[in-house]
Design a protein around this motif. Structure first.
Motif, PDB file in Angstrom:
ATOM      1  N   SER A  70       0.806  -1.222   0.000  1.00  0.00           N
ATOM      2  CA  SER A  70       0.000   0.000   0.000  1.00  0.00           C
ATOM      3  C   SER A  70       0.837   1.270   0.000  1.00  0.00           C
ATOM      4  CB  SER A  70      -0.917   0.003   1.229  1.00  0.00           C
ATOM      5  OG  SER A  70      -0.144  -0.042   2.415  1.00  0.00           O
ATOM      6  N   CYS A  71       2.170   1.165   0.043  1.00  0.00           N
ATOM      7  CA  CYS A  71       3.050   2.340   0.100  1.00  0.00           C
ATOM      8  C   CYS A  71       3.863   2.481  -1.180  1.00  0.00           C
ATOM      9  CB  CYS A  71       4.002   2.241   1.293  1.00  0.00           C
ATOM     10  SG  CYS A  71       3.179   2.313   2.888  1.00  0.00           S
ATOM     11  N   CYS A  72       4.102   3.724  -1.587  1.00  0.00           N
ATOM     12  CA  CYS A  72       4.960   4.023  -2.732  1.00  0.00           C
ATOM     13  C   CYS A  72       5.618   5.376  -2.480  1.00  0.00           C
ATOM     14  CB  CYS A  72       4.176   4.017  -4.041  1.00  0.00           C
ATOM     15  SG  CYS A  72       2.678   5.001  -4.009  1.00  0.00           S
ATOM     16  N   MET A  73       6.791   5.592  -3.104  1.00  0.00           N
ATOM     17  CA  MET A  73       7.604   6.769  -2.794  1.00  0.00           C
ATOM     18  C   MET A  73       8.177   7.358  -4.080  1.00  0.00           C
ATOM     19  SD  MET A  73      10.401   7.051   0.261  1.00  0.00           S
ATOM     20  CE  MET A  73      11.529   5.865  -0.440  1.00  0.00           C
ATOM     21  N   ALA A  74       8.267   8.687  -4.101  1.00  0.00           N
ATOM     22  CA  ALA A  74       8.814   9.400  -5.259  1.00  0.00           C
ATOM     23  C   ALA A  74       9.710  10.528  -4.761  1.00  0.00           C
ATOM     24  CB  ALA A  74       7.700   9.962  -6.122  1.00  0.00           C
ATOM     25  N   ARG A  75      10.833  10.757  -5.471  1.00  0.00           N
ATOM     26  CA  ARG A  75      11.739  11.854  -5.150  1.00  0.00           C
ATOM     27  C   ARG A  75      11.234  13.115  -5.817  1.00  0.00           C
ATOM     28  NH1 ARG A  75      18.009  11.773  -6.945  1.00  0.00           N
ATOM     29  NH2 ARG A  75      17.005  12.079  -8.952  1.00  0.00           N
ATOM     30  N   VAL A  76      11.054  14.176  -5.032  1.00  0.00           N
ATOM     31  CA  VAL A  76      10.442  15.405  -5.558  1.00  0.00           C
ATOM     32  C   VAL A  76      11.323  16.633  -5.393  1.00  0.00           C
ATOM     33  CG1 VAL A  76       8.074  14.604  -5.264  1.00  0.00           C
ATOM     34  CG2 VAL A  76       9.214  15.748  -3.360  1.00  0.00           C
ATOM     35  N   ALA A  77      12.376  16.570  -4.570  1.00  0.00           N
ATOM     36  CA  ALA A  77      13.214  17.754  -4.334  1.00  0.00           C
ATOM     37  C   ALA A  77      14.549  17.323  -3.736  1.00  0.00           C
ATOM     38  CB  ALA A  77      12.496  18.726  -3.399  1.00  0.00           C
ATOM     39  N   HIS A  78      15.416  18.311  -3.457  1.00  0.00           N
ATOM     40  CA  HIS A  78      16.659  18.061  -2.726  1.00  0.00           C
ATOM     41  C   HIS A  78      16.878  19.190  -1.728  1.00  0.00           C
ATOM     42  CE1 HIS A  78      18.765  21.018  -5.266  1.00  0.00           C
ATOM     43  NE2 HIS A  78      18.175  20.442  -6.300  1.00  0.00           N
ATOM     44  N   SER A  79      17.786  18.972  -0.795  1.00  0.00           N
ATOM     45  CA  SER A  79      17.934  19.881   0.350  1.00  0.00           C
ATOM     46  C   SER A  79      18.528  21.227  -0.024  1.00  0.00           C
ATOM     47  CB  SER A  79      18.788  19.213   1.426  1.00  0.00           C
ATOM     48  OG  SER A  79      20.074  18.902   0.903  1.00  0.00           O
ATOM     49  N   ASN A  80      19.188  21.355  -1.170  1.00  0.00           N
ATOM     50  CA  ASN A  80      19.765  22.641  -1.585  1.00  0.00           C
ATOM     51  C   ASN A  80      18.709  23.618  -2.107  1.00  0.00           C
ATOM     52  OD1 ASN A  80      22.307  21.847  -0.869  1.00  0.00           O
ATOM     53  ND2 ASN A  80      22.941  21.292  -2.946  1.00  0.00           N
ATOM     54  N   MET A  81      17.508  23.148  -2.367  1.00  0.00           N
ATOM     55  CA  MET A  81      16.418  24.031  -2.790  1.00  0.00           C
ATOM     56  C   MET A  81      15.935  24.864  -1.598  1.00  0.00           C
ATOM     57  SD  MET A  81      14.013  21.639  -5.201  1.00  0.00           S
ATOM     58  CE  MET A  81      14.554  21.021  -6.779  1.00  0.00           C
ATOM     59  N   THR A  82      15.275  25.951  -1.910  1.00  0.00           N
ATOM     60  CA  THR A  82      14.641  26.747  -0.852  1.00  0.00           C
ATOM     61  C   THR A  82      13.340  26.068  -0.419  1.00  0.00           C
ATOM     62  OG1 THR A  82      13.443  28.084  -2.466  1.00  0.00           O
ATOM     63  CG2 THR A  82      15.627  28.871  -1.784  1.00  0.00           C
ATOM     64  N   ALA A  83      12.809  26.514   0.699  1.00  0.00           N
ATOM     65  CA  ALA A  83      11.576  25.919   1.220  1.00  0.00           C
ATOM     66  C   ALA A  83      10.404  26.152   0.268  1.00  0.00           C
ATOM     67  CB  ALA A  83      11.265  26.494   2.598  1.00  0.00           C
TER      68      ALA A  83
END
Length: 360
Positions: A189-202
């Motif tokens: 029932s779980c799935c995951m996707a990468r959407v950003a990285h920590s160097n981006m602003t909030a």
């Protein structure tokens, strides 16, 4: 009642708080500062669904802020051009991408090179580790699984198909490279996707998250209401909740599943109703035909005899017994002769005994 395909409404303030908390955690951890000095740590969206989907699905998600600054970690598998060597085909497709307006560099591997140079297991593992994203020509997409191996699919790096003959090839490639994908599995029932990285602003993280959630909720094969909880997390951090659905969404999902997959009893009822609908017009037509036959007037009188002629009866006396078969008659005559012989022999013996007794 809201339609099941409506986009999920996220609280942007809650998403921004979660993004800021993740950035603070990544900066505070000493290991992350050593490992990720030049490159930011990945930020993921974790989706939990009410019901496990029955079919697997891959959703392409365009993002307003790209995940990759340089496209050097992208590989493209192309077909072998006729009357060209592998080096010539590589140059041909690189030139094609530049002519169509694609400015970034990309690694091109023809299909023949993939079959020969990357045939050993170790070479495939090296190829998998060297690149972050794999693209494939749509004309050879179905031939790749037997040559790249199962590890590409286990690591969620299956090649995405690209139409290299399209007119808007540069824009299409940019959306694929700077976007992301979500692999919806039928095993959990779980799935995951990468959407950003920590160097981006909030704010950039918030925009990417809202765009990803809106596209996923509209493109899910089941319904958007099947999403139960959404978390935002990094690679080694705690999952921070940014969305929780109401319990009423579960009823919407169950109703949609019942409509899509009716029970066995409902299927039987439908089949019976269809049979009755088919049989009803047939019975009406037959009834009309019978009424028409009864209503036909007899214009010409038909002469009927006053008395019915008696059937010629056959008397029992006149009947003769059928002769028995000859085989049975022969057997009876043989039996009678044998009995007659036996009786004559017995009578002869008895007479002799009487004579002897008289003489004595």
């Amino acid at each position: 009642m809201e339609s099941p395909r409506d986009e999920l409404a996220l609280d942007r303030t809650q998403v921004k708080k979660a993004a800021q908390a993740l950035q603070a955690y990544i900066k505070s951890s000493s290991s992350s500062q050593k490992l990720f000095q030049n490159e930011g740590q990945a930020v993921f969206l974790l989706f939990t669904q009410w019901k496990i989907p029955k079919k697997e699905q891959t959703i392409r998600i365009p993002l307003p802020h790209g995940l990759r600054k340089e496209t050097g970690d992208v590989c493209l598998f192309t077909r072998d051009e006729p009357n060209m060597t592998s080096e010539q085909t590589e140059r041909f497709y690189k030139k094609l991408l530049t002519e169509r307006g694609f400015k970034h560099g990309i690694e091109v591997i023809p299909f023949k090179v993939l079959k020969t140079e990357y045939k050993p297991f170790e070479a495939k593992r090296r190829l998998l580790g060297n690149f972050d994203l794999f693209l494939a020509d749509a004309r050879i997409r179905r031939r790749l699984p037997s040559h790249i191996g199962k590890h590409f699919y286990e690591r969620k790096k299956a090649p995405l198909s690209v139409d290299l003959e399209s007119k808007n090839l540069a824009r299409y490639m940019e959306l694929l490279i700077q976007g992301t994908t979500l692999c919806v599995s039928s095993k959990g029932s779980c799935c995951m996707a990468r959407v950003a990285h920590s160097n981006m602003t909030a704010d950039e993280i918030v925009e990417n998250v809202t765009m990803a959630v809106s596209t996923i909720s509209t493109k899910l094969a089941t319904t958007g209401r099947n999403i139960k909880i959404i978390h935002l997390k990094s690679q080694d951090s705690v999952a921070l909740p940014i969305y929780t659905s109401d319990l009423s969404h579960l009823a919407v999902v169950e109703e949609a599943q019942k409509k899509a997959h009716p029970t066995k009893g409902a299927q039987k009822r439908k089949s019976e109703n269809k049979k009755t609908e088919v049989s009803e017009p047939i019975t009406k037509e037959t009834e009309k035909d019978e009424d028409c036959e009864e209503e036909i007037p007899q214009l010409v009188p038909i002469e009927t005899p006053a008395k019915k002629p008696k059937r010629e009866g056959i008397s029992k006396k006149g009947l003769k017994k059928a002769p028995k078969p000859a085989s049975k008659v022969l057997t009876k005559t043989v039996k009678d002769k044998k009995l007659a012989k036996k009786t004559t022999k017995v009578t002869g013996r008895v007479l002799k005994r009487k004579v002897k007794t008289n003489q004595i």
